[in-house]
Write an enzyme that holds these catalytic residues in place. Structure first.
Site, PDB file in Angstrom:
ATOM      1  N   ASP A 443     -29.215  15.825 -27.321  1.00 10.88           N
ATOM      2  CA  ASP A 443     -28.857  15.663 -25.919  1.00 10.88           C
ATOM      3  C   ASP A 443     -27.354  15.403 -25.832  1.00 10.88           C
ATOM      4  O   ASP A 443     -26.806  14.575 -26.576  1.00 10.88           O
ATOM      5  CB  ASP A 443     -29.622  14.491 -25.294  1.00 10.88           C
ATOM      6  CG  ASP A 443     -29.360  14.378 -23.807  1.00 10.88           C
ATOM      7  OD1 ASP A 443     -30.118  15.002 -23.042  1.00 10.88           O
ATOM      8  OD2 ASP A 443     -28.404  13.671 -23.417  1.00 10.88           O
ATOM      9  N   ASN A 451     -20.152  17.327 -15.708  1.00  7.78           N
ATOM     10  CA  ASN A 451     -20.370  18.278 -14.612  1.00  7.78           C
ATOM     11  C   ASN A 451     -19.687  17.808 -13.339  1.00  7.78           C
ATOM     12  O   ASN A 451     -19.066  18.591 -12.601  1.00  7.78           O
ATOM     13  CB  ASN A 451     -21.875  18.443 -14.352  1.00  7.78           C
ATOM     14  CG  ASN A 451     -22.429  19.672 -15.040  1.00  7.78           C
ATOM     15  OD1 ASN A 451     -21.679  20.501 -15.544  1.00  7.78           O
ATOM     16  ND2 ASN A 451     -23.749  19.805 -15.069  1.00  7.78           N
ATOM     17  N   ASP A 460     -21.619  24.824 -17.771  1.00  2.00           N
ATOM     18  CA  ASP A 460     -22.261  25.995 -18.401  1.00  2.00           C
ATOM     19  C   ASP A 460     -21.475  26.445 -19.618  1.00  2.00           C
ATOM     20  O   ASP A 460     -22.049  26.839 -20.648  1.00  2.00           O
ATOM     21  CB  ASP A 460     -22.371  27.136 -17.390  1.00  2.00           C
ATOM     22  CG  ASP A 460     -23.389  26.844 -16.293  1.00  2.00           C
ATOM     23  OD1 ASP A 460     -24.194  25.902 -16.472  1.00  2.00           O
ATOM     24  OD2 ASP A 460     -23.371  27.555 -15.276  1.00  2.00           O
ATOM     25  N   GLU A 486     -29.489  19.715 -20.551  1.00  2.00           N
ATOM     26  CA  GLU A 486     -28.539  19.565 -21.639  1.00  2.00           C
ATOM     27  C   GLU A 486     -29.222  19.198 -22.948  1.00  2.00           C
ATOM     28  O   GLU A 486     -28.568  18.760 -23.892  1.00  2.00           O
ATOM     29  CB  GLU A 486     -27.498  18.487 -21.282  1.00  2.00           C
ATOM     30  CG  GLU A 486     -28.044  17.061 -21.168  1.00  2.00           C
ATOM     31  CD  GLU A 486     -28.545  16.733 -19.771  1.00  2.00           C
ATOM     32  OE1 GLU A 486     -28.598  15.555 -19.417  1.00  2.00           O
ATOM     33  OE2 GLU A 486     -28.883  17.684 -19.019  1.00  2.00           O
TER      34      GLU A 486
END
Length: 572
Positions: A443, A451, A460, A486
């Site tokens: 993770d 983000n 992305d 993620e």
């Protein structure tokens, strides 16, 4: 004493020749009459059969049209691909039946006119159905259903049914007339035959002296007839066997199209060969993707000549030449090196048929036996191999499309669906061999904050870069998947806990130095937390292993992130 004479014999002698000539004339007349009667009767029989053919064809049109209509409507309502496949299968059958009806009604202009009308209406209806199918493919099921409400389908089908009813009514009327004609001809023929036989018998009774010779001739003809009957029985048996083989091959081809995987297709093939060639045995081989080895995936029957389970393609003359290779006992035979011919008996035989489709070698079908091996047996095996080759190439294409659907479009990694399907398979393989299997859950740390600060496009880009890092630091046989968001998962078959820990540290270190360039800005590096679980210590099912790795992952986050934790230590 006067000499004893045979008066009766002397009286009958002058009449023998006239009686014989008269008998011959009567027999000729009877024969001519019988030939003419039989020809008329045969013509009437052909007409009756023709009427039945017209009736059966008309009924077939009605049934096929209804099936096509039903399959198309079902596909339009449900969108199921199976119904579309059934529609595509019945579509040409309907056209073929209407064309056949037009051809077989050429002797009756009125019926042919109706048949042409039926063909026109059927073509219109099929065109309308195809139009709705095309709309559904291009614009979706809702648009196809809306167009279907405005389709003149009911009226067209009603017209088709009315025309077919008219054709059937007229043909049934002709059938009754032709049956009556047959009955009349049969009665006349029987009466003529009876009368024609009785009269010559009366005359031939005067010629008993010649029956001895005729009896000898009859005995000879009887022996010839018996020989002919035996040959006919053998021919009928062969024909029956060939008919059964065609039936089994037809059913086999249909079943192959429904097989979901290669093993299932090979098992079906083994059962069919065992059924059609009960005295034979052999193996179905598949060429590995590396093209350097051929491996047996299924066996059938009792092998008279054993064959190796794994061998190089060059060991078989059939694969080398790209055509069937048969060998048997005796000089002049060239044997494949993957065979153990020391067990080949006097009547033993072997056959290697390459499995090829679209110019691609897929494997080999090897059959052998202690007896048999006739040209008919070879043709059967070749027919089975041809059907199996087509099924194998279709299954490969289907599997390729399925794998494409299992890729994550952003990272190019396998998705969660692929993980669930293949982890179970790899775990079962490791269980059979007594080997370990490790799972790493990963993770990205503070991905939401990344983000929020840099935007989803940058997020992305980071996911894509980490996916590339995972692919770089894993083996070809490892399963690397995007688990969701993620989170990533790495399944490592045959990897111990120590191997997985080393790999987890490599991945963690690599991610800690990974940066991405977005909008001319270098972002990162970022860190990741990892959890490691290993079979059999941390679980015996895919769900248990993934759950254990996930638990270790959360422990790693709780301990400060940018590290990996082994589930065994997490439990401790």
């Amino acid at each position: 004493m006067p000499p004893v004479t045979s008066a009766p014999s002397s009286r009958l002698r002058p009449y023998r020749m006239p009686a014989f000539i008269l008998s011959v004339v009567l027999l000729i007349c009877v024969g001519v009459a019988m030939v003419l009667s039989i020809r008329s009767f045969t013509r009437s029989t052909d007409l009756v059969e023709h009427s039945y053919q017209v009736i059966n064809t008309a009924e077939a049109i009605r049934s096929s049209a209804r099936s096509t209509e039903s399959d198309a409507r079902g596909y339009r309502l449900s969108g199921r691909d199976q119904l579309l496949a059934e529609y595509l299968a019945t579509f040409p059958a309907t056209r073929k039946a209407t064309s056949q009806l037009v051809v077989i009604t050429r002797d009756d202009p009125a019926q042919q006119t109706r048949a042409l009308e039926v063909e026109t209406l059927v073509e219109k209806r099929l065109a309308e159905l195809q139009r709705l199918i095309d709309i559904q493919r291009d614009q979706g099921i809702a648009e196809a259903q809306r167009e279907g409400l405005d389709s003149p389908g009911f009226g067209q089908m009603q017209q088709i049914n009315l025309l077919i009813d008219t054709v059937l009514t007229q043909e049934h009327h002709l059938l009754r007339e032709r049956r009556q004609t047959m009955a009349t001809l049969a009665a006349v023929t029987i009466a003529g035959v009876v009368a024609g036989i009785l009269l010559p018998l009366v005359l031939l009774g005067l010629l008993l002296g010649g029956l001895t010779r005729e009896n000898r001739r009859s005995l000879k003809l009887e022996r010839e007839a018996r020989s002919t009957m035996r040959e006919l029985a053998i021919s009928l048996e062969q024909r029956s066997r060939l008919s059964e083989q065609r039936r089994v091959l037809g059913a086999y081809a249909g079943i192959l199209q429904s097989c979901e995987n290669l093993n299932e297709a090979l098992n079906v093939t083994a059962e069919v060969i065992a059924q059609m060639l009960p005295t034979a045995g052999g193996r179905c081989y598949v060429l590995r993707s590396s093209l350097n080895q051929v491996e047996a995936l299924s066996r059938f029957g009792t092998e008279t000549v054993p064959s190796d389970s794994v061998w190089a393609p060059s060991a078989c003359w059939g694969l080398r030449r790209g055509q069937p290779h048969r060998s048997g006992h005796g000089p002049g035979n060239v044997y494949c090196s993957h065979l153990h011919i020391e067990d080949l008996g006097e009547n033993g035989w072997t056959l290697c048929v390459p499995l090829m489709a679209q110019g691609v070698s897929l494997g080999l079908l090897h059959v052998n036996g202690a007896t048999g091996g006739s040209s008919e047996d070879v043709q059967v095996v070749e027919a089975i191999a041809e059907q199996l080759s087509l099924a194998m190439i279709n299954l490969q294409l289907r599997e390729s499309l399925r794998v494409q659907s299992l890729r994550d479009p952003l990272t190019g990694l396998y998705n969660r669906r692929y993980l669930e399907e293949n982890t179970q398979r790899e775990l079962q393989r490791c269980q059979r061999r007594g080997l370990p299997l490790s799972v790493i859950m990963l993770d990205i740390d503070h991905f939401k904050r990344f983000n929020d600060e840099h935007g989803h496009a940058a997020g992305d880009a980071l996911l894509t870069a980490i996916a590339q890092t995972l692919q770089t630091h894993t083996r070809d046989e490892d399963i690397v998947c995007r688990y969701g968001g993620e989170e990533f998962t790495v399944v490592m078959p045959e990897a111990s806990s120590e191997d997985a820990q080393r790999r987890a540290e490599e991945i963690r270190s690599a991610i800690a130095t990974t940066t991405v360039v977005h909008l001319r800005k270098t972002l990162g590096p970022n860190t990741a937390s990892l959890g490691v679980a290993t079979y059999p210590f941390d679980g015996s099912t895919p769900a248990e292993l993934i759950g254990s790795a996930d638990t270790a992952l959360y422990r790693a986050k709780a301990e400060g992130r940018n590290r990996f934790v082994v589930h065994q230590l997490a439990r401790a």
